[in-house]
Design an enzyme around this catalytic site. Structure first.
Site, mmCIF file in Angstrom:
data_model
loop_
_atom_site.group_PDB
_atom_site.id
_atom_site.type_symbol
_atom_site.label_atom_id
_atom_site.label_comp_id
_atom_site.label_asym_id
_atom_site.label_seq_id
_atom_site.Cartn_x
_atom_site.Cartn_y
_atom_site.Cartn_z
ATOM 1 N N TYR A 1 -5.519 61.280 15.070
ATOM 2 C CA TYR A 1 -4.220 61.298 14.379
ATOM 3 C C TYR A 1 -3.413 60.027 14.608
ATOM 4 O O TYR A 1 -2.253 59.956 14.199
ATOM 5 C CB TYR A 1 -3.355 62.465 14.866
ATOM 6 C CG TYR A 1 -4.070 63.781 15.046
ATOM 7 C CD1 TYR A 1 -4.572 64.477 13.954
ATOM 8 C CD2 TYR A 1 -4.217 64.337 16.313
ATOM 9 C CE1 TYR A 1 -5.219 65.686 14.132
ATOM 10 C CE2 TYR A 1 -4.858 65.549 16.492
ATOM 11 C CZ TYR A 1 -5.366 66.219 15.400
ATOM 12 O OH TYR A 1 -5.997 67.417 15.572
ATOM 13 N N CYS B 1 -18.906 54.331 23.024
ATOM 14 C CA CYS B 1 -19.457 53.222 22.238
ATOM 15 C C CYS B 1 -18.789 53.123 20.878
ATOM 16 O O CYS B 1 -19.454 53.238 19.844
ATOM 17 C CB CYS B 1 -20.956 53.409 22.079
ATOM 18 S SG CYS B 1 -21.756 53.415 23.661
ATOM 19 N N GLU B 2 -17.473 52.996 20.885
ATOM 20 C CA GLU B 2 -16.720 52.830 19.633
ATOM 21 C C GLU B 2 -15.524 51.952 19.926
ATOM 22 O O GLU B 2 -14.805 52.202 20.908
ATOM 23 C CB GLU B 2 -16.181 54.178 19.131
ATOM 24 C CG GLU B 2 -17.239 55.166 18.835
ATOM 25 C CD GLU B 2 -16.921 56.068 17.654
ATOM 26 O OE1 GLU B 2 -16.002 55.774 16.878
ATOM 27 O OE2 GLU B 2 -17.628 57.072 17.541
ATOM 28 N N GLU C 1 4.794 81.552 17.550
ATOM 29 C CA GLU C 1 3.469 81.241 18.122
ATOM 30 C C GLU C 1 3.383 79.819 18.647
ATOM 31 O O GLU C 1 2.613 79.015 18.124
ATOM 32 C CB GLU C 1 2.418 81.340 17.016
ATOM 33 C CG GLU C 1 1.813 82.667 16.792
ATOM 34 C CD GLU C 1 0.988 82.676 15.508
ATOM 35 O OE1 GLU C 1 0.396 83.713 15.232
ATOM 36 O OE2 GLU C 1 0.934 81.655 14.782
ATOM 37 N N PRO C 2 4.145 79.449 19.655
ATOM 38 C CA PRO C 2 4.041 78.069 20.150
ATOM 39 C C PRO C 2 2.793 77.852 21.008
ATOM 40 O O PRO C 2 2.386 78.739 21.759
ATOM 41 C CB PRO C 2 5.299 77.909 21.021
ATOM 42 C CG PRO C 2 5.636 79.293 21.466
ATOM 43 C CD PRO C 2 5.135 80.244 20.405
ATOM 44 N N GLY C 3 2.170 76.686 20.874
ATOM 45 C CA GLY C 3 1.058 76.310 21.745
ATOM 46 C C GLY C 3 1.465 75.066 22.522
ATOM 47 O O GLY C 3 1.789 75.104 23.708
ATOM 48 N N ARG C 4 1.506 73.951 21.793
ATOM 49 C CA ARG C 4 1.802 72.648 22.384
ATOM 50 C C ARG C 4 3.072 72.646 23.254
ATOM 51 O O ARG C 4 3.075 72.088 24.363
ATOM 52 C CB ARG C 4 1.981 71.634 21.251
ATOM 53 C CG ARG C 4 2.078 70.200 21.669
ATOM 54 C CD ARG C 4 2.553 69.334 20.499
ATOM 55 N NE ARG C 4 1.849 69.565 19.270
ATOM 56 C CZ ARG C 4 0.780 68.885 18.854
ATOM 57 N NH1 ARG C 4 0.317 67.894 19.591
ATOM 58 N NH2 ARG C 4 0.205 69.170 17.706
ATOM 59 N N GLY D 1 4.288 75.241 16.250
ATOM 60 C CA GLY D 1 4.350 73.879 15.725
ATOM 61 C C GLY D 1 5.528 73.068 16.218
ATOM 62 O O GLY D 1 5.779 71.979 15.705
HETATM 63 C C1 LIG Z 1 -1.721 79.835 13.157
HETATM 64 C C2 LIG Z 1 -1.175 78.902 14.159
HETATM 65 N N1 LIG Z 1 -0.207 79.327 14.971
HETATM 66 C C3 LIG Z 1 0.306 78.541 15.922
HETATM 67 C C4 LIG Z 1 -0.121 77.245 16.096
HETATM 68 C C5 LIG Z 1 0.480 76.491 17.227
HETATM 69 O O1 LIG Z 1 0.805 75.223 16.984
HETATM 70 P P1 LIG Z 1 1.462 74.299 18.077
HETATM 71 O O2 LIG Z 1 0.503 74.068 19.170
HETATM 72 O O3 LIG Z 1 1.745 73.091 17.327
HETATM 73 O O4 LIG Z 1 2.696 75.005 18.561
HETATM 74 C C6 LIG Z 1 -1.101 76.743 15.244
HETATM 75 C C7 LIG Z 1 -1.519 75.323 15.281
HETATM 76 O O5 LIG Z 1 -0.876 74.488 14.662
HETATM 77 C C8 LIG Z 1 -1.646 77.592 14.257
HETATM 78 O O6 LIG Z 1 -2.621 77.172 13.462
HETATM 79 N N1 LIG Z 2 -5.091 69.541 17.089
HETATM 80 C C1 LIG Z 2 -3.765 69.167 16.619
HETATM 81 C C2 LIG Z 2 -2.899 70.359 16.425
HETATM 82 C C3 LIG Z 2 -3.531 71.381 15.570
HETATM 83 C C4 LIG Z 2 -2.798 72.625 15.600
HETATM 84 C C5 LIG Z 2 -3.644 73.791 15.223
HETATM 85 N N2 LIG Z 2 -3.279 74.425 14.004
HETATM 86 C C6 LIG Z 2 -3.162 68.165 17.560
HETATM 87 O O1 LIG Z 2 -3.769 67.818 18.517
HETATM 88 O O2 LIG Z 2 -2.082 67.686 17.377
#
Ligand SMILES: Cc1ncc(COP(=O)(O)O)c(C=O)c1O
Ligand SMILES: N[C@@H](CCCC[NH3+])C(=O)O
Length: 425
Positions: A325, A352-353, A281-284, A243
């Protein structure tokens, strides 16, 4: 990185460069050449950027484990990079699990998440011998008991932390569909149940407070609560989720993933936790700024005294975040970054929005022409992953670039692909 003209460094992929004429080059590849070869719209991911972020994350976190939250961009090519760089893979569905395994991530480095895992998903995880299953509910414990296979599990706890972010992506508060509530005793009841199980091994606890969070204090609070619980219950491992917020806008400067991870490590160490016990657990923060989306301008419509609309060949189907968002992005011409970008327009898609707006107040050159390429940076996370075929638009292609070469990692959908699920009635 040299002079990128009007493109701010912090929004550009690592290997971004601009040639003498103002054209953007990523991974040694000219953006216009990539579009000529792979079509428009196009997602361009910078391999060097991805690998650098993964290394910064693991270095900052010491010997703790970094698990990539694959939902941000769950592709097989990404899984290959993750396994090469020694990270773990967080899957929240059978499809994400399959992507990790197809990309060569070792099953013991895969974590399975989900607030409503099906029997099939659980069975697949047990059969594949994934590293941890993150149990989210009492019904899931029932399902695991029914299946009977042995598994190492974490319990997902909602620690009651209100992270400051969009309500749709806030997950650690009491009122949440995720995990076992700490305040009402569910967390303790779940821990007792799994401890008493003969086939489930409780190896750790997990929490995730939300996404695109900027307040380090919220993570520190979560660590305080979770370490106390883990110590009280004699549980070894602790995952504090992901997050970590990233910057999307010109003026938005935020901590790097290296800073985030070293701060979190310090917070864990302050509680006497050893590196081997800790997980994030980073994604973004790994994928977002690694990619840009390139579009072609198709229509420029000026309504004098009101607004100018610039319509491109994609929109909410390749980036639903602005609509969902209200997320902000910037836009730039990718072929003349030394020209002033001083015309304010609404950059819109072709759906179409009226809500199909990519950038509400984009700044582009005043003499922008139909046919020019416009790109939005920082689209690597939750863009392609959350894309759709709305209005029967085919999904764009995705390329991974580096060392003067491009590799197609997802081909453009064809019109025929759009009908592959339809049963001719
Ligand atoms: C369980 C879990 N772990 C990790 C993440 C990774 O989040 P982010 O992409 O914001 O780092 C998410 C999404 O928010 C999640 O649902
Ligand atoms: N989908 C969201 C983040 C969700 C993260 C998943 N738990 C976004 O684009 O910001």
């Amino acid at each position: 990185m040299g002079d990128l003209g009007v493109l701010p460094d912090h929004l550009a992929p690592h290997t971004a460069a601009v040639d003498a004429l103002g054209e953007l080059i990523i991974g040694g590849m000219r953006v216009s050449e990539l579009v000529r070869q792979y079509g428009s719209p196009l997602f361009i991911y910078d391999e060097n950027h991805l690998r650098t972020r993964m290394r910064e994350a693991t270095e900052g976190f010491g010997g703790g484990r970094v698990i990539y939250a694959s939902k941000a961009f769950p592709s097989v090519a990404m899984a290959r990079l993750i396994s090469e760089e020694g990270l773990w893979w967080d899957a929240a569905s059978q499809g994400e699990l399959e992507a990790g395994l197809r990309g060569g991530v070792q099953p013991k480095r895969v974590i399975l998440h989900g607030n409503n895992k099906s029997f099939d998903e659980l069975r697949m995880a047990i059969d594949a011998k994934v590293g941890r299953i993150v149990v989210d509910s009492f019904d899931e414990i029932d399902r695991l008991d029914y299946l009977g296979g042995s598994a190492s599990v974490w319990l997902r706890i909602t620690p009651g932390i209100e992270a400051h972010t969009h309500a749709y992506v806030r997950t650690g508060q009491q009122d949440s569909k995720f995990g076992f509530n700490l305040a009402n005793g569910d967390a303790h009841r779940a821990i007792a149940r799994v401890k008493a199980s003969s086939h489930l091994m409780l190896s750790g606890l997990h929490c995730h407070i939300g996404s695109q969070v900027f307040a380090l204090g919220s993570f520190r609070d979560a660590i305080d609560v979770m370490v106390t619980l883990a110590k009280d219950e004699g549980v070894e491992e602790l995952c504090i989720g992901g997050g970590f917020g990233v910057g999307y806008l010109r003026d938005e400067r935020v901590p790097t993933i290296g800073e985030w991870t070293s701060w979190l490590r310090e917070a864990f160490v302050a509680h006497g936790m050893r590196d081997q016990q800790t997980f994030i657990e980073p994604g973004r923060a790994i994928v977002a700024a690694a990619a840009v989306t390139v579009y072609t301008v198709g229509v420029i419509k000026e309504i004098p005294g009101v607004r100018t609309y610039v319509a491109v060949d994609g929109g909410m189907s390749d980036n639903p975040r602005p609509v969902l968002y209200g997320s902000g992005y910037e836009a730039f011409t990718s072929s003349r970054l030394f020209d002033p970008h001083d015309m304010t327009v609404a950059l819109v898609g072709k759906h179409c929005e009226s809500g199909d707006v990519l950038v509400r107040e984009a700044r582009l050159p005043t003499d922008l022409q139909v046919g020019e390429l416009v790109m939005t940076p920082v689209t690597g996370a939750y863009g392609y992953a959350m894309g759709s075929n709305y209005n029967k638009l085919p999904r764009p292609a995705v390329v991974l670039v580096g060392h003067g070469q491009a590799r197609l990692i997802a081909r453009r959908e064809t019109i025929d692909d759009l009908f592959r699920l339809e049963v001719d009635g």
